[in-house]
Design a protein around this motif. Structure first.
Motif, PDB file in Angstrom:
ATOM      1  N   LEU A 134      -2.911  12.264  -6.798  1.00 26.84           N
ATOM      2  CA  LEU A 134      -2.459  10.879  -6.733  1.00 26.84           C
ATOM      3  C   LEU A 134      -1.845  10.468  -8.066  1.00 26.84           C
ATOM      4  CD1 LEU A 134      -2.376   8.142  -5.183  1.00 26.84           C
ATOM      5  CD2 LEU A 134      -4.647   7.680  -6.169  1.00 26.84           C
ATOM      6  N   CYS A 139      -0.758   4.253  -6.963  1.00 25.26           N
ATOM      7  CA  CYS A 139      -1.347   3.595  -5.799  1.00 25.26           C
ATOM      8  C   CYS A 139      -0.983   2.121  -5.822  1.00 25.26           C
ATOM      9  CB  CYS A 139      -2.853   3.791  -5.774  1.00 25.26           C
ATOM     10  SG  CYS A 139      -3.709   3.238  -7.261  1.00 25.26           S
ATOM     11  N   TYR A 199       2.327  11.017  -4.645  1.00 25.20           N
ATOM     12  CA  TYR A 199       1.550  12.205  -4.917  1.00 25.20           C
ATOM     13  C   TYR A 199       2.433  13.293  -5.494  1.00 25.20           C
ATOM     14  CZ  TYR A 199      -1.579   9.644  -1.908  1.00 25.20           C
ATOM     15  OH  TYR A 199      -2.360   8.644  -1.376  1.00 25.20           O
ATOM     16  N   PHE A 238       0.816   2.633   4.103  1.00 19.75           N
ATOM     17  CA  PHE A 238       0.048   2.090   5.214  1.00 19.75           C
ATOM     18  C   PHE A 238       1.036   1.513   6.221  1.00 19.75           C
ATOM     19  CE2 PHE A 238      -3.581   0.376   7.240  1.00 19.75           C
ATOM     20  CZ  PHE A 238      -3.320  -0.930   7.618  1.00 19.75           C
ATOM     21  N   TYR A 282       0.847  -1.193   0.000  1.00 18.31           N
ATOM     22  CA  TYR A 282       0.000   0.000   0.000  1.00 18.31           C
ATOM     23  C   TYR A 282       0.884   1.246   0.000  1.00 18.31           C
ATOM     24  CZ  TYR A 282      -4.028  -2.934   1.154  1.00 18.31           C
ATOM     25  OH  TYR A 282      -5.017  -3.877   1.141  1.00 18.31           O
ATOM     26  N   SER A 328       1.801   4.685  -2.027  1.00 15.79           N
ATOM     27  CA  SER A 328       1.250   5.620  -3.003  1.00 15.79           C
ATOM     28  C   SER A 328       2.187   6.805  -3.172  1.00 15.79           C
ATOM     29  CB  SER A 328      -0.144   6.096  -2.583  1.00 15.79           C
ATOM     30  OG  SER A 328      -0.153   6.557  -1.246  1.00 15.79           O
ATOM     31  N   TYR A 356       5.564  13.304  -3.006  1.00 13.39           N
ATOM     32  CA  TYR A 356       5.479  12.659  -1.702  1.00 13.39           C
ATOM     33  C   TYR A 356       5.111  11.191  -1.853  1.00 13.39           C
ATOM     34  CZ  TYR A 356       5.204  17.414   0.182  1.00 13.39           C
ATOM     35  OH  TYR A 356       5.460  18.724   0.509  1.00 13.39           O
ATOM     36  N   ASN A 403       0.486   1.018  -9.471  1.00 15.47           N
ATOM     37  CA  ASN A 403      -0.718   1.187 -10.281  1.00 15.47           C
ATOM     38  C   ASN A 403      -0.999   2.659 -10.541  1.00 15.47           C
ATOM     39  OD1 ASN A 403      -1.955  -1.726 -10.286  1.00 15.47           O
ATOM     40  ND2 ASN A 403      -1.320  -1.335  -8.178  1.00 15.47           N
TER      41      ASN A 403
END
Lengths: 119, 110
Positions: B48, B51, B38, B93, B34, B36, B89, B55
């Protein structure tokens, strides 16, 4: 189209309280988990809190735990952040964001609302 | 929860490729897929880019790609363009069921 619009940011004295709102539209709000993220002036992003779609679970960063509370009104498509015992270091732009369906990423963001904590 | 570690700045010329690293621990990046990424322009909300480690959301250019090895995630931007200049950034998780961001990387297109 997805819209998230924050409001409620203002100047508040240290020790004071404030409630931020985030109005959601353009998607099935009640089906999505939501987040609050903030950014102090000239600094990076800081994740603050997460609430599940049905409000069954909430999670907080250590920096705001026991002072901030996230809640939502799915009937009216609003997300809220109740902020108590505010400190000067809470001064920041506060963003609400929608959690993506893949999980634990934020695929849509509001424009942010500025909270200034100062005497 | 300590912030993930990113380089403060990177730079590249138009057309080149650059990679931004994001280092965490087994309790965040290393333990979950998890991650991601940005992109943020000054005064604007983040967007975004990546992710689930690698993806791309609909509408994000295929010049952006993500990967992960152990406790380090990476964002690669190929065919660098002037409007790629901004702040980037990473986020992950964590085992405490929280999210944590990296400190951010300023990308300069020379």
């Amino acid at each position: 189209e997805v819209y998230l619009v924050e409001s409620g940011g203002t100047l508040v004295q240290p020790g004071g309280s404030l409630r931020l709102s985030c109005a959601a539209s353009g998607f099935g709000f009640s089906n999505y988990h939501m987040d609050w993220v903030r950014q102090a002036p000239g600094k990076g992003l800081e994740w603050l809190s997460y609430i599940t779609s049905g409000s069954t679970d909430t999670y907080y960063a250590d920096s705001v735990k026991d002072r901030f509370t996230v809640f939502r009104d799915n009937a009216n498509n609003f997300l809220f952040l109740q902020m108590n015992s505010l400190r000067p270091e809470d001064t920041a732009v506060y963003y609400c964001a929608r959690d993506g369906m893949r999980g634990y990423d934020m695929d849509y963001w509001g424009q942010g609302t500025l909270v200034t904590v100062s005497s | 929860q300590s912030a993930l570690t990113q380089p403060a700045s990177v730079s590249g010329s138009p057309g080149q490729s650059i990679t931004i690293s994001c280092t965490g621990t087994s309790g965040d990046i290393g333990g979950y897929n998890y991650v991601s990424w940005y992109q943020q322009y000054p005064g604007k909300a983040p967007k975004l880019l990546i992710c689930g480690v690698n993806n791309r959301p609909s509408g994000v250019s295929n010049r952006f790609s993500g990967s992960k090895s152990g406790n380090t995630a990476s964002l690669t931007i190929s065919g660098l363009q002037a409007d790629d200049e901004g702040n980037y950034y990473c986020a992950s998780f964590t085992s405490r069921r929280t999210l944590v961001f990296g400190g951010g990387t300023k990308l300069t297109v020379l």
